[in-house]
Write a protein that holds these residues in place. Structure first.
Motif, PDB file in Angstrom:
ATOM      1  N   TRP A 105       0.814  -1.199   0.000  1.00  0.00           N
ATOM      2  CA  TRP A 105       0.000   0.000   0.000  1.00  0.00           C
ATOM      3  C   TRP A 105       0.855   1.259   0.000  1.00  0.00           C
ATOM      4  O   TRP A 105       2.015   1.242   0.376  1.00  0.00           O
ATOM      5  CB  TRP A 105      -0.972  -0.016   1.165  1.00  0.00           C
ATOM      6  N   TRP A 106       0.223   2.339  -0.465  1.00  0.00           N
ATOM      7  CA  TRP A 106       0.875   3.637  -0.610  1.00  0.00           C
ATOM      8  C   TRP A 106       0.226   4.644   0.318  1.00  0.00           C
ATOM      9  O   TRP A 106      -0.997   4.785   0.349  1.00  0.00           O
ATOM     10  CB  TRP A 106       0.743   4.126  -2.047  1.00  0.00           C
ATOM     11  N   HIS A 107       1.023   5.320   1.103  1.00  0.00           N
ATOM     12  CA  HIS A 107       0.547   6.455   1.896  1.00  0.00           C
ATOM     13  C   HIS A 107       1.741   7.390   2.052  1.00  0.00           C
ATOM     14  O   HIS A 107       2.429   7.385   3.055  1.00  0.00           O
ATOM     15  CB  HIS A 107       0.008   6.005   3.243  1.00  0.00           C
ATOM     16  N   GLY A 108       2.028   8.119   0.968  1.00  0.00           N
ATOM     17  CA  GLY A 108       3.198   8.988   0.935  1.00  0.00           C
ATOM     18  C   GLY A 108       4.466   8.252   0.527  1.00  0.00           C
ATOM     19  O   GLY A 108       5.402   8.847   0.027  1.00  0.00           O
ATOM     20  N   GLU A 109       4.472   6.943   0.729  1.00  0.00           N
ATOM     21  CA  GLU A 109       5.556   6.057   0.308  1.00  0.00           C
ATOM     22  C   GLU A 109       5.004   4.633   0.276  1.00  0.00           C
ATOM     23  O   GLU A 109       3.987   4.337   0.894  1.00  0.00           O
ATOM     24  CB  GLU A 109       6.748   6.135   1.268  1.00  0.00           C
ATOM     25  N   TRP A 110       5.681   3.748  -0.478  1.00  0.00           N
ATOM     26  CA  TRP A 110       5.231   2.361  -0.552  1.00  0.00           C
ATOM     27  C   TRP A 110       5.606   1.611   0.714  1.00  0.00           C
ATOM     28  O   TRP A 110       6.694   1.775   1.248  1.00  0.00           O
ATOM     29  CB  TRP A 110       5.839   1.652  -1.762  1.00  0.00           C
ATOM     30  N   HIS A 111       4.683   0.796   1.182  1.00  0.00           N
ATOM     31  CA  HIS A 111       4.913  -0.085   2.325  1.00  0.00           C
ATOM     32  C   HIS A 111       5.054  -1.506   1.803  1.00  0.00           C
ATOM     33  O   HIS A 111       4.445  -1.871   0.805  1.00  0.00           O
ATOM     34  CB  HIS A 111       3.766   0.049   3.321  1.00  0.00           C
ATOM     35  N   ASP A 139     -14.841   4.651  -0.385  1.00  0.00           N
ATOM     36  CA  ASP A 139     -13.453   4.895   0.018  1.00  0.00           C
ATOM     37  C   ASP A 139     -12.983   3.975   1.142  1.00  0.00           C
ATOM     38  O   ASP A 139     -11.793   3.801   1.335  1.00  0.00           O
ATOM     39  CB  ASP A 139     -13.268   6.345   0.471  1.00  0.00           C
ATOM     40  N   ASP A 140     -13.901   3.415   1.899  1.00  0.00           N
ATOM     41  CA  ASP A 140     -13.544   2.608   3.063  1.00  0.00           C
ATOM     42  C   ASP A 140     -13.865   1.125   2.900  1.00  0.00           C
ATOM     43  O   ASP A 140     -13.927   0.400   3.887  1.00  0.00           O
ATOM     44  CB  ASP A 140     -14.266   3.139   4.307  1.00  0.00           C
ATOM     45  N   TRP A 146     -11.590  -5.516   2.687  1.00  0.00           N
ATOM     46  CA  TRP A 146     -10.870  -4.547   3.507  1.00  0.00           C
ATOM     47  C   TRP A 146     -11.826  -3.434   3.888  1.00  0.00           C
ATOM     48  O   TRP A 146     -12.559  -2.911   3.046  1.00  0.00           O
ATOM     49  CB  TRP A 146      -9.697  -3.970   2.722  1.00  0.00           C
TER      50      TRP A 146
END
Length: 68
Positions: free
Chosen positions: A4-10, A33-34, A52
């Motif tokens: 996943w992405w949130h400012g950077e890839w995890h 969205d959720d 999810w």
């Protein structure tokens, strides 16, 4: 597996404990969205789903029909 992405890839992590064969057909539906629903055909020809809504939930079999 998912990442996943949130400012950077995890990094990649498994979704649940079930495994599926490489190249298994998979589809995703995002109702909002959720919420995200995954559908995949297992090596046994049955359809499985996971979802999810802030966290991933274990795979479960959808019905009893065999595909293919």
């Amino acid at each position: 597996m998912s990442a996943w992405w949130h400012g950077e890839w995890h990094d990649w992590f498994p979704i649940g404990t079930r495994t599926f064969p490489p190249g298994a057909p998979i589809a995703v539906q995002s109702r909002n969205d959720d919420q995200m629903d995954l559908f995949i055909v297992g090596g046994d020809g049955k359809v499985y789903s996971s979802w999810w809504n802030g966290e991933w939930h274990e795979w479960f079999q959808v019905g009893s029909r065999v595909i293919g």
